[in-house]
Design a protein around this motif. Structure first.
Motif, PDB file in Angstrom:
ATOM      1  N   GLY A  60       3.130   4.783   3.952  1.00 50.00           N
ATOM      2  CA  GLY A  60       2.714   3.393   3.784  1.00 50.00           C
ATOM      3  C   GLY A  60       3.942   2.501   3.808  1.00 50.00           C
ATOM      4  O   GLY A  60       4.913   2.760   3.078  1.00 50.00           O
TER       5      GLY A  60
ATOM      6  N   ASP B 251      -5.978   0.440  -2.059  1.00 51.28           N
ATOM      7  CA  ASP B 251      -4.877  -0.476  -1.744  1.00 51.28           C
ATOM      8  C   ASP B 251      -5.294  -1.926  -1.569  1.00 51.28           C
ATOM      9  O   ASP B 251      -4.480  -2.829  -1.764  1.00 51.28           O
ATOM     10  CB  ASP B 251      -4.184  -0.012  -0.459  1.00 51.28           C
ATOM     11  N   TRP B 252      -6.539  -2.184  -1.181  1.00 51.94           N
ATOM     12  CA  TRP B 252      -6.925  -3.540  -0.775  1.00 51.94           C
ATOM     13  C   TRP B 252      -7.727  -4.285  -1.836  1.00 51.94           C
ATOM     14  O   TRP B 252      -8.195  -5.397  -1.585  1.00 51.94           O
ATOM     15  CB  TRP B 252      -7.757  -3.484   0.519  1.00 51.94           C
TER      16      TRP B 252
ATOM     17  N   GLU C 140       0.791  -1.219   0.000  1.00 48.57           N
ATOM     18  CA  GLU C 140       0.000   0.000   0.000  1.00 48.57           C
ATOM     19  C   GLU C 140       0.827   1.275   0.000  1.00 48.57           C
ATOM     20  O   GLU C 140       1.974   1.299   0.448  1.00 48.57           O
ATOM     21  CB  GLU C 140      -0.941   0.020   1.217  1.00 48.57           C
ATOM     22  N   CYS C 141       0.187   2.332  -0.492  1.00 43.06           N
ATOM     23  CA  CYS C 141       0.613   3.712  -0.296  1.00 43.06           C
ATOM     24  C   CYS C 141      -0.406   4.348   0.647  1.00 43.06           C
ATOM     25  O   CYS C 141      -1.608   4.152   0.475  1.00 43.06           O
ATOM     26  CB  CYS C 141       0.598   4.497  -1.598  1.00 43.06           C
TER      27      CYS C 141
ATOM     28  N   SER D 261      -7.639   6.972  -2.236  1.00 41.64           N
ATOM     29  CA  SER D 261      -6.433   6.600  -1.503  1.00 41.64           C
ATOM     30  C   SER D 261      -6.724   6.411  -0.014  1.00 41.64           C
ATOM     31  O   SER D 261      -7.710   6.927   0.518  1.00 41.64           O
ATOM     32  CB  SER D 261      -5.361   7.687  -1.656  1.00 41.64           C
TER      33      SER D 261
ATOM     34  N   ALA E 254       1.548  -1.569  -6.911  1.00 36.54           N
ATOM     35  CA  ALA E 254       0.612  -0.801  -6.092  1.00 36.54           C
ATOM     36  C   ALA E 254      -0.640  -0.524  -6.899  1.00 36.54           C
ATOM     37  O   ALA E 254      -0.627  -0.556  -8.133  1.00 36.54           O
ATOM     38  CB  ALA E 254       1.241   0.511  -5.641  1.00 36.54           C
TER      39      ALA E 254
ATOM     40  N   ALA F  89      -1.431  -4.892   3.494  1.00 41.13           N
ATOM     41  CA  ALA F  89      -1.704  -5.607   2.237  1.00 41.13           C
ATOM     42  C   ALA F  89      -1.973  -7.084   2.468  1.00 41.13           C
ATOM     43  O   ALA F  89      -2.673  -7.722   1.681  1.00 41.13           O
ATOM     44  CB  ALA F  89      -0.528  -5.437   1.279  1.00 41.13           C
TER      45      ALA F  89
END
Length: 320
Positions: free
Chosen positions: A35, A111-112, A11-12, A87, A55, A136
């Motif tokens: 992240g 991210d997920w 992730e960021c 985000s 990502a 993650a």
């Protein structure tokens, strides 16, 4: 030897730090790209390791900030996914020692949302190590997809995992339930003393290393802040001292340590597969280098790891 590519997946996060506001009853935030996995990818690239980051980057204002930051640090984003979702945001509060407590705004964020199709075409033929961890590996629906990706990569690449437990967002029981499986995938397990307290409360670091070795992890490193690090390779152990530094905050220090460790191992041709030729002395040297990288990160605000040239300057100053 020039290091070969390390692929980082994860992730960021937009790290928002509170600052004094100009008027009463207001809150000012200073936002920095962060992240755990993103920090590790940035640190690797700045150290000179070819770093590719897998990502899911939003097109929102934070996503654009992430992309600019990663590219400016030399991170390869050729396999990053342009995501429709927003985000992830984390609001950080620092204590007197510079330790950060985060509250996360992460529901249904980019991210997920990994799918098998997004990772199926990733070419790992030039990758000697795959690193991941943090949220993650526990946030669904993408967590199971990430685990499958690691399992497919494990026969050829060294697998590095940093659990980076975030109890404000995901209960530690979720990490505990998956940790044995992760150790079966991982060659390198790097975690902090705080992670240890959450994952195996009341367990000594040495006993924890033995538990994780038995589950499959060859190299376990437990970082202890100013106390340095405990290193355990197949049950052989040693302590690595920390580097004394003026601490601004500790945000990203663990990620920088991981990057320093992997960069040093890669630069010496020690990454790739199960690292069967790796010795404790070589790990000690890699960890000593990693503590220098982490110390420089602690000396500045936010997750801002050093460039290779800054390490060289710091080394020259120490030798003066």
């Amino acid at each position: 030897m020039s290091p070969r590519q390390i692929t980082v997946l994860g992730e960021c996060v937009a790290d928002a730090f509170t600052e004094p506001a100009n008027a009463p009853h207001e809150l000012a935030l200073r936002v920095l790209p962060g992240g755990g996995p993103a920090n590790t990818a940035v640190a690797l690239a700045r150290l000179g390791t070819p770093a590719r980051f897998l990502a899911r980057l939003s097109g929102d204002v934070f996503g654009r900030l992430f992309r600019a930051h990663l590219e400016a640090s030399g991170v390869d984003l050729s396999d990053a996914v342009a995501a429709a979702e927003p985000s992830t945001l984390a609001v950080a509060e620092l204590d007197a020692q510079g330790q950060a407590a985060f509250s996360f705004h992460a529901q249904a964020t980019a991210d997920w949302q990994w799918s098998n199709e997004e990772l199926a075409g990733v070419d790992l033929s030039d990758t000697v190590c795959v690193h991941t961890g943090s949220l993650a590996l526990v946030c669904e629906p993408g967590a199971a997809v990430v685990e499958e990706f690691l399992a497919a990569a494990a026969p050829r690449a060294t697998i590095s995992i940093d659990p980076n437990v975030r109890p404000m967002l995901v209960h530690p029981d979720v990490y505990r339930a998956r940790l044995t499986h992760w150790c079966g995938l991982a060659d390198v397990l790097r975690l902090s003393e705080d992670d240890l307290d959450l994952l195996l409360p009341g367990t000594s670091p040495e006993r924890a290393c033995d538990v994780w070795h038995a589950a499959g992890a060859r190299l376990v490193v437990i970082t202890r802040g100013a106390g340095g690090a405990l290193v355990s390779l197949d049950g052989e152990r040693l302590q690595v001292p920390a580097v004394t530094t003026r601490v601004v905050d500790t945000v990203g220090a663990g990620d920088s340590f991981t990057a320093g460790l992997l960069h040093h191992l890669g630069s010496h041709g020690l990454l790739g597969g199960r690292m069967t030729e790796l010795g404790l002395g070589e790990v000690a040297q890699a960890c000593l280098f990693a503590t220098q990288v982490a110390a420089l990160t602690c000396s500045v605000a936010g997750p801002n790891p050093p460039w290779q040239s800054q390490l060289a300057q710091a080394g020259a100053a120490d030798g003066a």
